[in-house]
Design a protein around this motif. Sequence first.
Motif, short mmCIF file in Angstrom:
data_model
loop_
_atom_site.label_atom_id
_atom_site.label_comp_id
_atom_site.label_asym_id
_atom_site.label_seq_id
_atom_site.Cartn_x
_atom_site.Cartn_y
_atom_site.Cartn_z
N LEU A 1 0.81 -1.21 0.00
CA LEU A 1 0.00 0.00 0.00
C LEU A 1 0.85 1.27 0.00
CD1 LEU A 1 -2.72 -1.01 2.60
CD2 LEU A 1 -2.87 -1.10 0.11
N LEU A 2 2.15 1.12 0.19
CA LEU A 2 3.05 2.26 0.27
C LEU A 2 3.81 2.46 -1.03
CD1 LEU A 2 4.52 1.51 3.81
CD2 LEU A 2 2.73 3.13 3.24
N ILE A 3 4.32 3.65 -1.21
CA ILE A 3 5.16 3.99 -2.38
C ILE A 3 6.61 3.84 -1.95
CG2 ILE A 3 5.82 5.81 -3.98
CD1 ILE A 3 3.01 7.01 -3.50
N ARG A 4 7.43 3.24 -2.79
CA ARG A 4 8.83 3.00 -2.45
C ARG A 4 9.74 3.95 -3.23
NH1 ARG A 4 13.27 -0.84 -3.62
NH2 ARG A 4 14.22 -1.35 -1.63
N ILE A 5 10.67 4.57 -2.51
CA ILE A 5 11.71 5.39 -3.12
C ILE A 5 13.01 4.60 -2.96
CG2 ILE A 5 12.94 7.58 -3.07
CD1 ILE A 5 10.43 8.75 -1.67
N SER A 6 13.69 4.34 -4.07
CA SER A 6 14.89 3.51 -4.04
C SER A 6 16.12 4.28 -4.46
CB SER A 6 14.74 2.33 -5.01
OG SER A 6 13.66 1.53 -4.65
N ARG A 7 17.24 3.89 -3.86
CA ARG A 7 18.54 4.34 -4.34
C ARG A 7 19.08 3.17 -5.16
NH1 ARG A 7 23.57 3.43 -1.82
NH2 ARG A 7 22.37 2.93 0.03
N LEU A 8 19.14 3.36 -6.46
CA LEU A 8 19.57 2.30 -7.36
C LEU A 8 21.08 2.10 -7.28
CD1 LEU A 8 17.35 3.36 -10.38
CD2 LEU A 8 16.82 1.72 -8.58
N ALA A 9 21.58 1.04 -7.88
CA ALA A 9 23.01 0.75 -7.87
C ALA A 9 23.82 1.89 -8.47
CB ALA A 9 23.28 -0.54 -8.63
N SER A 10 23.24 2.63 -9.41
CA SER A 10 23.92 3.76 -10.05
C SER A 10 23.98 4.98 -9.12
CB SER A 10 23.19 4.13 -11.34
OG SER A 10 21.88 4.58 -11.05
#
Length: 89
Positions: free
Chosen positions: A21-30
Amino acid sequence: MVSRAPQRTCIGCRLKSSQYLLIRISRLASGELAVTEGSDRTGRGAYVCPQLECVAAALKGDRLGRAIRSPVSPQDKTRLHEELVCKLR
């Protein structure tokens, strides 16, 4: 046996909710920050409720930076805010 959905904490309001139900903010490998959905959940991430108040609180101060264990530039915060607001409308 009933399986439960994984619980995550919103970095804006600090309430626990289902991960789905939540939105995810990710720090990608780049090193780039991105709003990720579905099976594209890779990298260090933080969750936020789909509410404008939670998005604003999550991007205020250094909450997001602490959650993803990486500094977040003001430009990234502005870009993420615009992207999340568009997604919520």
